[in-house]
Design a protein around this motif. Structure first.
Motif, mmCIF file in Angstrom:
data_model
loop_
_atom_site.group_PDB
_atom_site.id
_atom_site.type_symbol
_atom_site.label_atom_id
_atom_site.label_comp_id
_atom_site.label_asym_id
_atom_site.label_seq_id
_atom_site.Cartn_x
_atom_site.Cartn_y
_atom_site.Cartn_z
ATOM 1 N N GLY A 4 -7.034 -2.770 35.266
ATOM 2 C CA GLY A 4 -6.996 -1.332 35.530
ATOM 3 C C GLY A 4 -7.701 -1.048 36.851
ATOM 4 N N TYR A 30 -9.672 1.988 39.518
ATOM 5 C CA TYR A 30 -10.117 3.337 39.899
ATOM 6 C C TYR A 30 -9.534 3.660 41.249
ATOM 7 N N ARG A 74 -9.931 -8.267 34.338
ATOM 8 C CA ARG A 74 -9.135 -8.150 33.114
ATOM 9 C C ARG A 74 -10.017 -7.892 31.904
ATOM 10 N N ASN A 121 -12.954 -4.073 30.607
ATOM 11 C CA ASN A 121 -12.939 -3.168 29.465
ATOM 12 C C ASN A 121 -13.813 -1.934 29.675
ATOM 13 N N ALA A 178 -13.766 2.175 31.169
ATOM 14 C CA ALA A 178 -12.906 3.267 31.635
ATOM 15 C C ALA A 178 -13.664 4.583 31.680
ATOM 16 N N PHE A 202 -9.282 7.035 36.932
ATOM 17 C CA PHE A 202 -8.988 5.736 36.332
ATOM 18 C C PHE A 202 -7.493 5.621 36.054
ATOM 19 N N LYS A 203 -6.933 4.490 36.460
ATOM 20 C CA LYS A 203 -5.512 4.235 36.177
ATOM 21 C C LYS A 203 -5.427 3.048 35.224
ATOM 22 N N SER A 204 -4.871 3.330 34.043
ATOM 23 C CA SER A 204 -4.790 2.278 33.023
ATOM 24 C C SER A 204 -3.662 1.306 33.370
ATOM 25 N N LEU A 205 -3.649 0.185 32.673
ATOM 26 C CA LEU A 205 -2.567 -0.788 32.874
ATOM 27 C C LEU A 205 -1.207 -0.172 32.556
ATOM 28 N N ASP A 206 -1.161 0.609 31.496
ATOM 29 C CA ASP A 206 0.100 1.257 31.133
ATOM 30 C C ASP A 206 0.673 2.016 32.309
#
Ligand SMILES: Nc1ncnc2c1ncn2[C@@H]1O[C@H](COP(=O)(O)OP(=O)(O)OP(=O)(O)O)[C@@H](O)[C@H]1O
Ligand SMILES: [Mg+2]
Lengths: 232, 392
Positions: B59, B61, B218, B221, B223, B231-235
């Motif tokens: 993820g 920022y 990775r 963990n 956020a 914050f930009k999540s993996l999704d």
């Protein structure tokens, strides 16, 4: 069902086919009664309305006017489903061209009406073999129509008509595609079934061989009944 | 139903060669759908994996003004690395990236580029940043992806002029030396960009301690909300991949849609022909006491069984074929690279039970519909006319 009971009664039966601007009157006020156990034939020249009358009695076709009561049902008032059921339960058909189901063995052809009637497997087996015995084809049960002669095909068709023990069997020119020997053969079988089981047979024919077996001969001409005679 | 199945089955097999031809074409469509869908799932999974390893970690920022689709906003899309992230970076759980606009002048031509600064010693991403380390203060080592190096016609060891603007807007220019060309499946760290050391970029632009993006490891963990950063999540970050895969999938779909249509056309045709040829049989069935809807049911089932047979046939040759393929993978030729995202890599397809079941369902459904349509002829058929072999 007592012998002599009325199975079929037509009243002023009329069938008209539109032919372009004209009309073709195939049946013209036909009044007939058939009783249980009859062995009757419709005779008359080509185009006189024999097939048309058989089809209406067999609930395959509807009259233009008048009525036909078959097994206490008014044919002209039946829905598709009710007509199918009447045929399934009470009427056997025998055709000039045999009309066996080509992919099925003789046994399976005879079994077919019983499958529709949801008869149990053991009962089916008994009745199919009995019917094949009647037409003397028990040994050909596993043959397909393509492997059978014309006479044998017609005998399978008779077994298929008789297997559900219908009240009425309608046979339209059943001998037209058969030689003299085979014709007599199947006529004897049908006469026997009529005698033993009391099944009513109605034929449409011009074949003298068929006529010689009839107990009643109804002559049609231009859609009208012109003669109705008992032959003893 | 059992009766109809039995009858339909018998009729279908009796039709012989024609049935098998239909079934084989349909089974091709069947296998092609599963094959290509599995391939694209594998592709998507691998692309996502590669992207996480090389670019997005666990993820990111983003500075609140950062918009990757609008390079013109880059001027304002940087800020001091917030304390909490600085701590993560120190612990090796994140790494900062600064992005600045610039222009490359290789051999008399020029290309607008993104200059990306990355810490040479970072361990957060599988990125060849170590090549950027140097003790010579006069040299600026640079790393490029192979696509970008190709575009600029540069080889390892070549030098190239880079021009940029510093934080006050003044133009400046220096020579870069290309020290490494990376082969990567991830286009978004390759095309239109050049990588140099983060420290160097900060000095060249005067943006000390600033960053545009902070990428988390990775396993980080983490956020937390940080003002001025989002914050930009993996999704979110992987959405693009899904879209690219989906759009490529449409291309591949054409192949199996054509196959499926061919099979459907053949079945439709078979049904029409069979109803026409067998109208006398239909008349006989009616005379024997079948209703029209029963006959329709029988013929529809007969056609629909093509789908069942096709699934069986597809299983016979498709199962070994696809499982071999799933083990060995598919080597992507280099040509694919020019518009795809793989680069001499093997794609391992992913076949799931839901994919196979879904495909089976689709094929059966379409086959049943196609088989049913022509049977409406039967509803118009009069028993007397059917018996005479006529159709209206
Ligand atoms: N579907 C139809 N449309 C128009 N006319 C018809 C149709 N079916 C029968 N006909 C006509 O009705 C008349 C009676 O036909 P039908 O088939 O009942 O005669 P038939 O006595 O059985 O003759 P054959 O001995 O030749 O079988 C004929 O003139 C025939 O042309
Ligand atoms: Mg006739």
């Amino acid at each position: 069902m007592r012998k002599g009971e009325i199975l079929i009664e037509t009243k002023d039966l009329v069938k008209i086919y539109p032919m372009g601007r004209h009309e073709l009157v195939a049946l013209n006020r036909v009044n007939l009664i058939f009783r249980k156990g009859e062995f009757a034939g419709l005779v008359g020249p080509s185009g006189s309305g024999k097939t048309t009358l058989l089809n209406i009695i067999g609930s395959l076709d509807l009259p233009t006017s008048g009525s036909a009561v078959v097994m206490e049902r008014r044919v002209e008032e039946l829905s598709h489903k009710e007509a199918a059921r009447l045929r399934n339960e009470h009427i056997g058909f025998i055709f000039q061209t045999f009309n066996l189901l080509p992919y099925y063995t003789a046994y399976e052809n005879v079994e077919f009406p019983l499958l529709l009637l949801k008869v149990s497997a053991s009962e089916r087996r008994r009745r199919v073999m009995e019917a094949l015995d009647w037409v003397r084809l028990a040994d050909r049960a596993s043959s397909r129509p393509a492997q059978l002669s014309g006479g044998e095909c017609q005998r399978v068709a008779i077994a298929r008509a008789i297997v559900k023990q219908p009240a009425i069997i309608l046979a339209d020119e059943p001998t037209a595609n058969l030689d003299a020997e085979n014709s007599h053969n199947i006529l004897q079988i049908m006469a026997e079934l009529n005698h033993e089981l009391g099944t009513t047979f109605i034929f449409a024919t011009h074949d003298e061989k068929v006529i010689s077996y009839l107990k009643r001969k109804i002559t049609l001409f231009d859609g009208r009944v012109v003669k109705d005679e008992i032959i003893s | 139903m059992k009766l109809y199945l039995k009858l339909a089955w018998r009729n279908l097999l009796a039709a012989g060669l024609r049935t098998w031809l239909n079934v084989i074409v349909l089974s091709f469509a069947f296998v092609a759908i599963i094959w290509s869908q599995g391939l694209y799932r594998g592709l998507s999974r691998q692309a996502a994996q590669a992207m996480m390893e090389a670019e997005i970690g666990g993820g990111q920022y983003w500075h609140e003004n950062y918009d990757p689709y609008n390079p013109l906003t880059l001027d304002k899309a940087h800020g001091l690395v917030p304390a909490s992230l600085a701590k993560l970076i120190e612990e090796g759980k994140a790494t900062a990236i600064l992005i600045v606009q610039g222009t490359l002048y290789p051999k008399g031509r020029f290309f607008p580029v993104l200059i990306k600064g990355i810490e040479p010693r970072q361990k957060v991403l599988l990125f060849p940043s170590k090549y950027l380390e140097t003790s010579n203060p006069d040299e600026i080592p640079a790393v490029m992806g192979s696509r970008m190096a190709n575009t600029c016609n540069l080889k390892i060891g070549d030098t190239v002029t880079l021009r940029w603007r510093d934080k006050s807007g003044a133009f400046d220019a220096r020579e870069l030396r290309l020290v490494h060309v990376m082969r990567t499946t991830v286009q978004s760290i390759d095309q239109g960009q050049v990588w140099i050391s983060l420290d160097r970029l900060r000095k060249l632009t005067g943006l000390e301690n600033e960053a545009t993006v902070v990428t988390l490891a990775r396993e980080a963990n983490w956020a937390e909300e940080i003002p001025g950063w989002s914050f930009k999540s993996l999704d979110f970050l992987l959405k693009d991949i899904d879209e690219v895969v989906r759009s490529k999938n449409i291309g591949a779909s054409i192949v199996y849609i054509v196959l499926l249509s061919l099979a459907m056309l053949a079945i439709f045709d078979t049904q029409v022909l069979s109803i026409w040829r067998r109208r006398k049989e239909i008349g006989t069935l009616m005379a024997l006491g079948m209703t029209r809807s029963q006959v329709i049911k029988l013929f529809t089932l007969e056609g629909a069984l093509h789908g069942v047979l096709a699934a069986a046939v597809a299983a016979i040759y498709g199962f070994p074929l696809l499982s071999l393929f799933a083990r060995k993978g598919l080597g992507m030729p280099e040509v694919v690279d020019s518009y795809g995202f793989a680069l001499g890599e093997r794609i391992l397809p992913v076949y799931s039970a839901s994919l196979i079941a879904g495909t089976a369902l689709l094929v059966m459904l379409v086959t049943t519909i196609v088989s049913f349509l022509p049977t409406r002829q039967i509803a118009k058929l009069k028993p007397t006319e059917a018996l005479r072999g006529k159709i209206t």
